[in-house]
Design a protein around this motif. Structure first.
Motif, PDB file in Angstrom:
ATOM      1  N   ASP A   4       0.858  -1.180   0.000  1.00 27.76           N
ATOM      2  CA  ASP A   4       0.000   0.000   0.000  1.00 27.76           C
ATOM      3  C   ASP A   4       0.896   1.232   0.000  1.00 27.76           C
ATOM      4  OD1 ASP A   4      -2.769  -1.168   0.423  1.00 27.76           O
ATOM      5  OD2 ASP A   4      -1.719  -2.026   2.140  1.00 27.76           O
ATOM      6  N   PRO A   5       0.384   2.351  -0.518  1.00 27.85           N
ATOM      7  CA  PRO A   5       1.221   3.553  -0.545  1.00 27.85           C
ATOM      8  C   PRO A   5       1.542   4.037   0.872  1.00 27.85           C
ATOM      9  CG  PRO A   5      -1.037   4.082  -1.149  1.00 27.85           C
ATOM     10  CD  PRO A   5      -0.950   2.590  -1.055  1.00 27.85           C
ATOM     11  N   VAL A   6       2.774   4.457   1.076  1.00 23.83           N
ATOM     12  CA  VAL A   6       3.206   5.014   2.354  1.00 23.83           C
ATOM     13  C   VAL A   6       3.495   6.486   2.120  1.00 23.83           C
ATOM     14  CG1 VAL A   6       5.005   4.966   4.129  1.00 23.83           C
ATOM     15  CG2 VAL A   6       4.201   2.820   3.109  1.00 23.83           C
ATOM     16  N   ARG A  23      16.707  11.493  18.427  1.00 22.24           N
ATOM     17  CA  ARG A  23      16.025  10.569  17.532  1.00 22.24           C
ATOM     18  C   ARG A  23      15.718  11.215  16.184  1.00 22.24           C
ATOM     19  NH1 ARG A  23      15.526   6.419  20.373  1.00 22.24           N
ATOM     20  NH2 ARG A  23      14.300   5.317  18.837  1.00 22.24           N
ATOM     21  N   TYR A  24      15.647  10.367  15.181  1.00 23.71           N
ATOM     22  CA  TYR A  24      15.193  10.736  13.844  1.00 23.71           C
ATOM     23  C   TYR A  24      13.737  10.271  13.790  1.00 23.71           C
ATOM     24  CZ  TYR A  24      15.455  11.271   8.729  1.00 23.71           C
ATOM     25  OH  TYR A  24      15.269  11.662   7.421  1.00 23.71           O
ATOM     26  N   SER A  25      12.798  11.215  13.742  1.00 27.31           N
ATOM     27  CA  SER A  25      11.378  10.857  13.816  1.00 27.31           C
ATOM     28  C   SER A  25      10.689  10.999  12.475  1.00 27.31           C
ATOM     29  CB  SER A  25      10.659  11.723  14.844  1.00 27.31           C
ATOM     30  OG  SER A  25      11.070  11.379  16.140  1.00 27.31           O
ATOM     31  N   ILE A  26       9.991   9.952  12.105  1.00 31.13           N
ATOM     32  CA  ILE A  26       9.272   9.885  10.842  1.00 31.13           C
ATOM     33  C   ILE A  26       7.783   9.780  11.157  1.00 31.13           C
ATOM     34  CG2 ILE A  26       8.927   8.574   8.718  1.00 31.13           C
ATOM     35  CD1 ILE A  26      11.818   7.431   9.188  1.00 31.13           C
ATOM     36  N   TYR A  27       7.021  10.775  10.702  1.00 29.39           N
ATOM     37  CA  TYR A  27       5.578  10.791  10.924  1.00 29.39           C
ATOM     38  C   TYR A  27       4.870  10.305   9.663  1.00 29.39           C
ATOM     39  CZ  TYR A  27       6.008  13.252  15.357  1.00 29.39           C
ATOM     40  OH  TYR A  27       6.286  13.570  16.662  1.00 29.39           O
ATOM     41  N   LEU A  28       4.189   9.175   9.784  1.00 24.73           N
ATOM     42  CA  LEU A  28       3.489   8.563   8.653  1.00 24.73           C
ATOM     43  C   LEU A  28       2.028   8.994   8.623  1.00 24.73           C
ATOM     44  CD1 LEU A  28       4.900   4.917   8.870  1.00 24.73           C
ATOM     45  CD2 LEU A  28       5.751   6.831   7.509  1.00 24.73           C
TER      46      LEU A  28
END
Length: 162
Positions: A4-6, A23-28
Protein backbone atom coordinates in the motif's frame (compact mmCIF):
# COMPACT_ATOMS: atom_id res chain seq x y z
CA UNK A 1 8.16 -1.50 -3.04
CA UNK A 2 5.16 -1.52 -0.65
CA UNK A 3 1.77 -3.28 -0.80
CA UNK A 4 0.00 0.00 0.00
CA UNK A 5 1.22 3.55 -0.54
CA UNK A 6 3.21 5.01 2.35
CA UNK A 7 3.08 8.77 2.79
CA UNK A 8 5.32 10.79 5.08
CA UNK A 9 3.84 13.84 6.75
CA UNK A 10 6.91 15.15 8.50
CA UNK A 11 10.45 14.23 9.43
CA UNK A 12 12.25 15.62 12.45
CA UNK A 13 15.93 14.93 11.83
CA UNK A 14 16.95 15.48 15.45
CA UNK A 15 14.41 15.50 18.28
CA UNK A 16 14.37 14.65 21.98
CA UNK A 17 10.56 14.58 22.20
CA UNK A 18 9.84 11.20 20.58
CA UNK A 19 11.79 8.76 22.75
CA UNK A 20 15.01 8.38 24.66
CA UNK A 21 18.05 10.19 23.32
CA UNK A 22 18.38 12.08 20.08
CA UNK A 23 16.03 10.57 17.53
CA UNK A 24 15.19 10.74 13.84
CA UNK A 25 11.38 10.86 13.82
CA UNK A 26 9.27 9.88 10.84
CA UNK A 27 5.58 10.79 10.92
CA UNK A 28 3.49 8.56 8.65
CA UNK A 29 0.06 9.41 7.24
CA UNK A 30 -3.10 7.45 8.03
CA UNK A 31 -4.99 6.84 11.27
CA UNK A 32 -8.27 5.12 12.06
CA UNK A 33 -8.35 6.07 15.76
CA UNK A 34 -9.35 9.74 15.37
CA UNK A 35 -8.65 10.54 19.02
CA UNK A 36 -10.46 13.55 20.46
CA UNK A 37 -7.85 16.27 21.01
CA UNK A 38 -5.33 14.67 18.63
CA UNK A 39 -2.27 16.90 18.18
CA UNK A 40 -1.98 15.84 14.55
CA UNK A 41 -5.47 15.41 12.95
CA UNK A 42 -4.08 16.13 9.47
CA UNK A 43 -2.36 12.76 9.82
CA UNK A 44 -5.64 10.87 9.65
CA UNK A 45 -5.70 11.04 5.84
CA UNK A 46 -3.51 8.20 4.49
CA UNK A 47 -2.74 10.17 1.31
CA UNK A 48 -1.53 13.31 3.13
CA UNK A 49 2.11 14.26 2.91
CA UNK A 50 4.73 13.03 0.47
CA UNK A 51 4.68 9.58 -1.13
CA UNK A 52 7.60 7.45 0.01
CA UNK A 53 9.50 6.35 -3.09
CA UNK A 54 12.64 4.27 -3.27
CA UNK A 55 14.74 7.41 -3.87
CA UNK A 56 13.13 9.21 -0.93
CA UNK A 57 13.73 6.20 1.32
CA UNK A 58 17.39 6.06 0.22
CA UNK A 59 17.79 9.74 1.17
CA UNK A 60 16.23 9.09 4.59
CA UNK A 61 18.57 6.18 5.26
CA UNK A 62 21.54 8.28 4.14
CA UNK A 63 20.50 11.10 6.51
CA UNK A 64 20.16 8.67 9.42
CA UNK A 65 23.47 6.94 8.77
CA UNK A 66 25.35 10.22 8.31
CA UNK A 67 24.31 11.61 11.71
CA UNK A 68 26.64 10.20 14.41
CA UNK A 69 24.64 11.91 17.17
CA UNK A 70 21.46 9.90 16.64
CA UNK A 71 20.44 7.36 19.27
CA UNK A 72 17.54 5.88 17.33
CA UNK A 73 14.55 6.21 15.02
CA UNK A 74 10.92 6.87 15.94
CA UNK A 75 7.81 6.23 13.87
CA UNK A 76 4.68 8.18 14.68
CA UNK A 77 1.87 9.74 12.76
CA UNK A 78 -1.02 9.10 12.26
CA UNK A 79 -0.69 5.52 13.22
CA UNK A 80 2.21 3.70 11.55
CA UNK A 81 0.16 0.49 11.68
CA UNK A 82 -2.43 1.95 9.24
CA UNK A 83 -1.02 -0.22 6.44
CA UNK A 84 0.69 -2.96 8.46
CA UNK A 85 2.28 -4.93 5.61
CA UNK A 86 3.80 -1.80 4.11
CA UNK A 87 4.93 -0.67 7.57
CA UNK A 88 6.58 -4.04 8.17
CA UNK A 89 8.45 -3.76 4.87
CA UNK A 90 9.57 -0.23 5.76
CA UNK A 91 10.70 -1.31 9.24
CA UNK A 92 12.68 -4.22 7.82
CA UNK A 93 14.51 -1.95 5.36
CA UNK A 94 15.21 0.78 7.94
CA UNK A 95 16.37 -1.67 10.62
CA UNK A 96 18.70 -3.53 8.24
CA UNK A 97 20.16 -0.34 6.77
CA UNK A 98 20.70 1.53 10.05
CA UNK A 99 20.86 -1.08 12.85
CA UNK A 100 19.35 1.56 15.16
CA UNK A 101 16.77 1.04 17.87
CA UNK A 102 13.23 1.85 16.83
CA UNK A 103 10.41 3.37 18.86
CA UNK A 104 6.85 3.40 17.55
CA UNK A 105 3.82 5.41 18.67
CA UNK A 106 0.47 3.74 18.04
CA UNK A 107 -3.15 4.02 19.15
CA UNK A 108 -3.32 0.26 19.45
CA UNK A 109 -2.63 -1.42 22.76
CA UNK A 110 0.39 -3.70 22.80
CA UNK A 111 -1.97 -6.61 23.48
CA UNK A 112 -3.91 -5.75 20.31
CA UNK A 113 -0.69 -5.69 18.30
CA UNK A 114 0.37 -9.12 19.54
CA UNK A 115 -3.10 -10.62 19.04
CA UNK A 116 -3.61 -9.59 15.40
CA UNK A 117 -1.81 -11.58 12.72
CA UNK A 118 -1.62 -8.55 10.44
CA UNK A 119 -0.01 -6.30 13.08
CA UNK A 120 2.24 -8.66 15.06
CA UNK A 121 5.05 -9.08 12.46
CA UNK A 122 5.95 -5.37 12.73
CA UNK A 123 6.98 -5.94 16.34
CA UNK A 124 9.98 -7.98 15.15
CA UNK A 125 11.64 -4.68 14.20
CA UNK A 126 10.39 -2.39 17.00
CA UNK A 127 12.28 -2.05 20.29
CA UNK A 128 9.81 0.18 22.15
CA UNK A 129 6.10 0.74 21.61
CA UNK A 130 4.27 3.72 23.06
CA UNK A 131 0.76 2.33 23.01
CA UNK A 132 -2.81 3.47 23.50
CA UNK A 133 -5.07 6.11 22.06
CA UNK A 134 -4.61 9.67 23.22
CA UNK A 135 -7.28 10.46 25.82
CA UNK A 136 -7.87 14.18 26.13
CA UNK A 137 -9.35 13.82 29.62
CA UNK A 138 -6.12 12.10 30.74
CA UNK A 139 -3.77 14.62 29.11
CA UNK A 140 -0.68 15.34 31.18
CA UNK A 141 2.08 17.62 29.87
CA UNK A 142 4.49 16.31 32.51
CA UNK A 143 4.61 12.76 31.12
CA UNK A 144 7.81 11.66 29.43
CA UNK A 145 7.22 10.66 25.79
CA UNK A 146 3.43 10.32 26.18
CA UNK A 147 0.44 12.61 25.94
CA UNK A 148 -2.05 10.96 28.28
CA UNK A 149 -1.76 8.81 31.39
CA UNK A 150 -3.35 5.74 29.77
CA UNK A 151 -0.49 5.43 27.27
CA UNK A 152 2.35 3.05 28.11
CA UNK A 153 5.98 2.72 27.14
CA UNK A 154 6.45 -0.98 26.38
CA UNK A 155 9.87 -2.49 25.72
CA UNK A 156 9.37 -5.41 23.38
CA UNK A 157 11.09 -8.68 24.23
CA UNK A 158 12.28 -10.20 21.00
CA UNK A 159 15.45 -11.40 19.34
CA UNK A 160 17.13 -8.85 17.03
CA UNK A 161 15.67 -8.70 13.53
CA UNK A 162 17.65 -9.95 10.54
Amino acid sequence: MFDDPVCILKIYRETISDGEGLRYSIYLAGCRHHCKGCHNPESWDPSAGKLLTEDYLDRIIQEINSDPLLDGITFSGGDPFYYPSSFQALLKIIKAATRMNIWCYTGYLYEELTAQDSLRPCLDYIDVVVDGRFEEENYSPSLAFRGSTNQRIVKTSKPPAD
